[in-house]
Design a protein around this motif. Structure first.
Motif, mmCIF file in Angstrom:
data_model
loop_
_atom_site.group_PDB
_atom_site.id
_atom_site.type_symbol
_atom_site.label_atom_id
_atom_site.label_comp_id
_atom_site.label_asym_id
_atom_site.label_seq_id
_atom_site.Cartn_x
_atom_site.Cartn_y
_atom_site.Cartn_z
ATOM 1 N N VAL A 1 -6.297 2.192 -3.184
ATOM 2 C CA VAL A 1 -6.815 3.071 -4.235
ATOM 3 C C VAL A 1 -7.018 4.486 -3.699
ATOM 4 C CG1 VAL A 1 -8.762 3.519 -5.767
ATOM 5 C CG2 VAL A 1 -7.888 1.192 -5.511
ATOM 6 N N LEU A 2 -7.659 4.579 -2.539
ATOM 7 C CA LEU A 2 -7.985 5.895 -1.985
ATOM 8 C C LEU A 2 -6.757 6.623 -1.438
ATOM 9 C CD1 LEU A 2 -11.331 5.078 -0.105
ATOM 10 C CD2 LEU A 2 -11.026 6.050 -2.386
ATOM 11 N N GLY A 3 -5.783 5.853 -0.954
ATOM 12 C CA GLY A 3 -4.630 6.488 -0.329
ATOM 13 C C GLY A 3 -3.345 6.369 -1.107
ATOM 14 N N LEU B 1 5.959 4.271 3.489
ATOM 15 C CA LEU B 1 5.862 4.161 4.945
ATOM 16 C C LEU B 1 4.415 4.242 5.435
ATOM 17 C CD1 LEU B 1 8.909 6.338 6.068
ATOM 18 C CD2 LEU B 1 8.731 3.837 5.972
ATOM 19 N N PHE B 2 3.545 4.799 4.620
ATOM 20 C CA PHE B 2 2.130 4.864 4.992
ATOM 21 C C PHE B 2 1.547 3.462 5.164
ATOM 22 C CE2 PHE B 2 -2.414 5.427 3.733
ATOM 23 C CZ PHE B 2 -2.794 6.184 4.826
ATOM 24 N N ALA B 3 2.193 2.480 4.542
ATOM 25 C CA ALA B 3 1.726 1.097 4.678
ATOM 26 C C ALA B 3 1.794 0.633 6.127
ATOM 27 C CB ALA B 3 2.553 0.175 3.793
ATOM 28 N N LEU B 4 2.789 1.120 6.893
ATOM 29 C CA LEU B 4 2.886 0.757 8.307
ATOM 30 C C LEU B 4 1.676 1.264 9.084
ATOM 31 C CD1 LEU B 4 6.671 1.526 8.937
ATOM 32 C CD2 LEU B 4 5.601 -0.708 8.558
ATOM 33 N N VAL C 1 1.290 -0.974 15.169
ATOM 34 C CA VAL C 1 2.242 -0.778 14.070
ATOM 35 C C VAL C 1 3.375 -1.792 14.151
ATOM 36 C CG1 VAL C 1 3.965 0.785 13.114
ATOM 37 C CG2 VAL C 1 1.711 1.658 13.745
ATOM 38 N N TRP C 2 3.993 -1.909 15.343
ATOM 39 C CA TRP C 2 5.083 -2.880 15.490
ATOM 40 C C TRP C 2 4.576 -4.308 15.333
ATOM 41 C CZ3 TRP C 2 9.762 -1.455 14.795
ATOM 42 C CH2 TRP C 2 10.196 -0.188 15.173
#
Length: 296
Positions: A232-234, A244-247, A277-278
């Motif tokens: 919600v916030l992002g 890609l922000f999900a990574l 991240v990986w």
């Protein structure tokens, strides 16, 4: 359909029965009432039995149907007996996006269900024609739903059917929750084999298994609690980065899981942001594949 979709008018009192929404979750007993609110049947839950057992009785305490879950079956199965003789067997379908059940009758024929069991909105048909309908929309009583039965049908059997199917759905939900934790645990184990910087240091295999299970539970809770808030916030960042922000988010959640594991003295550690991240990417892929295979 017995009643038109959206019809909130209850059926006649002589054909409507009221059942509790959550049944025998702790092995408790409860009454089934008619449309006038009068007790007409009682369901006894046997919590201390190895196999889930329900007994449908009349108001005098006479046993009408004995329902018992069969163990070691590929699909959920409950057998309904009267006087020691099997009168019907309820089977949960293995394939489908929603829970579905078929009831094989000992005297031939079968009952089939169609609808949404979690919401208690479905119909029961026998060899084609609808013989009963289950719905919450007729009643304004909390945690209660109604079942309307066509005149001339086997009332105890049709009342036992939602009791058995609801128990299977509740048990299935518990099993799916456990499987999801196990899937995350296995995904974490695979990640430690592939990604440098994500590791578990234990002295025995049993300790390693318990660690992965515990960390899997922590990771699951962190995702359930924080991910919706972050979405919600992002949401703007998700759009601007084409997802890609999900990574970054998943990596951060894995780092948080590592930190919480340290607080709980669990030997799970993630060394740095890129390892997180990986690692989160591997966890997502492996969890997705296992989820498809196990249909969770």
């Amino acid at each position: 359909m017995i009643f038109k979709r959206g019809d909130t008018t209850p059926p006649p009192a002589t054909t409507l029965y009221q059942l509790r929404q959550r049944i025998a979750s702790l092995g408790d007993d409860f009454w089934i009432d008619n449309g006038l609110g009068q007790h007409v049947y009682r369901v006894d839950g046997k919590v201390l039995r190895l196999r889930l057992t329900l007994v449908l009785r009349d108001t005098s305490g006479n046993e009408l149907l004995h329902l018992q879950r069969k163990l070691l079956r590929l699909r959920e199965t409950m057998v309904m007996q009267h006087g020691g003789q099997t009168v019907a067997s309820l089977h949960k379908h293995l394939i489908g996006l929603r829970d579905r059940f078929t009831i094989d009758l000992a005297d031939g024929g079968e009952l089939q269900t169609r609808g949404n069991f979690l919401d208690h909105e479905y119909t029961v048909s026998r060899d084609g024609p609808v013989v009963a309908e289950v719905s919450k929309r007729w009643l304004n009583i909390r945690d209660t739903y109604g079942i309307s039965i066509v005149e001339g049908q086997d009332i105890p059997l049709l009342l036992a059917m939602p009791c058995a199917s609801t128990s299977c759905v509740m048990r299935g939900a518990d099993v799916r929750a456990l499987l999801k934790i196990l899937i995350v645990g296995v995904s974490l184990w695979v990640t430690t084999l592939i990604v440098d910087g994500v590791d578990v240091q234990t002295d025995s295999t049993s300790e390693e298994i318990l660690t992965f299970a515990a960390v899997g539970l922590i990771f699951g809770v962190v995702n359930v609690v924080l991910k919706p808030i972050i979405h919600v916030l992002g949401c703007a960042f998700y759009v601007l980065t084409l997802g890609l922000f999900a990574l970054v988010v998943n990596g951060g959640l894995l780092l948080l899981t590592s930190w919480l594991s340290g607080l709980l003295h669990l030997p799970f550690h993630v060394d740095g942001f890129w390892s997180a991240v990986w690692g989160s990417l591997i966890i997502s892929v492996v969890s997705w594949v296992l989820g498809l295979f196990l249909r969770v």
